[in-house]
Design a protein around this motif. Structure first.
Motif: not given
Length: 308
Positions: A35-37, A39, A41-42, A44
């Motif tokens: 999921k993007p996490r 600042r 939004q990488k 992960t």
């Protein structure tokens, strides 16, 4: 045994580690997709995926285990059993029936109390004094299968969802070798669940707001049950509008009375509908978590302030 492991959060990692250490062959690890996490939004990977990859295990992250492709892939593994810990997806009958011996789940409550998604949080929020970890044979119903092994735990007065979950994850992990040995030799049938079920529905953002009109005992349990995520919160007036503050730890104050939500003194003792709570660890929006004392040095809340 030839096993598949299915899990996603940190809670599931000790179970996977225990199965590896016990000498079982983990032929596949299933986890929720990255999921993007943060600042940036990488994307992960989940804690289970990250751990499995460091151990050199093959990882599958299907968006849905209900798709024909995902089901056929799982069948092709020809595993003896599947060990499931907080995977986060509903498994259809075709998946449950694929392993030679079946699918088994580690659940964080004493079933049938707190079936569902958030049993650890709900137990603390409800003021339960005990909970447990159980390994059950999975069925199509939500956490309705027979119980194979159980371990009872006390819920401490200072437990948060994080501290209780950490303790439960390791105690639960230690049940797997015993359970699998009994399953493999056909020495355990399981005990059907008895009693009126309760359901641990997913925590919604709306219910995280603190209701100061409730008794202090309930407010304290609400705060600890939602710590650290999503975090119980309140608002205070600020120069540019309301400021949201999460409360990550509290305790019941020995004394104190006032209008519900009123700051009683300079140490963040807050009046409730009955009694008062002492806020111990907080986090302002956009800031790091800190003690109440540290926050008050840079963001004072005077006695008499009404919290929303």
């Amino acid at each position: 045994m030839r096993l598949a492991f299915m899990g996603t959060p940190e809670f599931a990692v000790p179970s996977l580690a225990e199965l590896i250490a016990s000498g079982h062959e983990i032929v596949a690890v299933y986890s929720q997709p990255p999921k993007p996490r943060g600042r940036g939004q990488k994307l992960t990977p989940s804690p289970v995926q990250a751990f499995a990859e460091t151990m050199g295990l093959p990882v599958f992250t299907p968006a849905s285990m209900k798709s024909p492709e995902a089901i056929e892939t799982f069948r092709s593994l020809e595993v003896d059993a599947a060990c499931v810990v907080a995977y986060g997806q509903i498994l259809k009958a075709e998946v449950l029936d694929a392993p030679r011996l079946g699918c088994f789940n580690l659940h964080g409550s004493l079933l049938p109390r707190w079936r569902g998604a958030a049993p650890i949080q709900r137990a603390i929020m409800a003021g339960d004094r005990q909970t447990g970890v159980q390994i059950m044979r999975m069925s199509e119903g939500l956490d309705e299968g027979p119980i194979l092994l159980s371990e009872v735990l006390d819920i401490r007065e200072d437990d948060t969802a994080a501290s209780l979950g950490e303790r439960m994850s390791h105690i639960g992990a230690a049940l797997w070798p015993r359970a699998l040995a009994a399953i493999d030799r056909g020495g355990v049938e399981g005990t059907e669940q008895v009693g009126e079920p309760t359901y641990a529905k997913k925590i919604t953002p709306a219910e995280a707001r603190i209701d100061w009109s409730r008794p202090a005992v309930a407010v304290d349990a609400h705060i600890r049950g939602l710590s650290p995520f999503p975090g119980a919160w309140f608002e205070v007036p600020g120069e540019d509008g309301p400021v949201r503050i999460k409360v990550l730890m509290s305790r019941i104050a020995s004394e104190g009375s006032g209008a519900p939500g009123q700051v009683l003194d300079g140490s963040l003792r807050i009046a409730c509908g009955e009694g008062a709570v002492q806020l111990l660890r907080v986090q302002r929006a956009g800031k790091a978590a800190q003690s109440a004392e540290e926050m008050l040095r840079g963001f004072p809340l005077q006695a008499g302030t009404e919290l929303g």
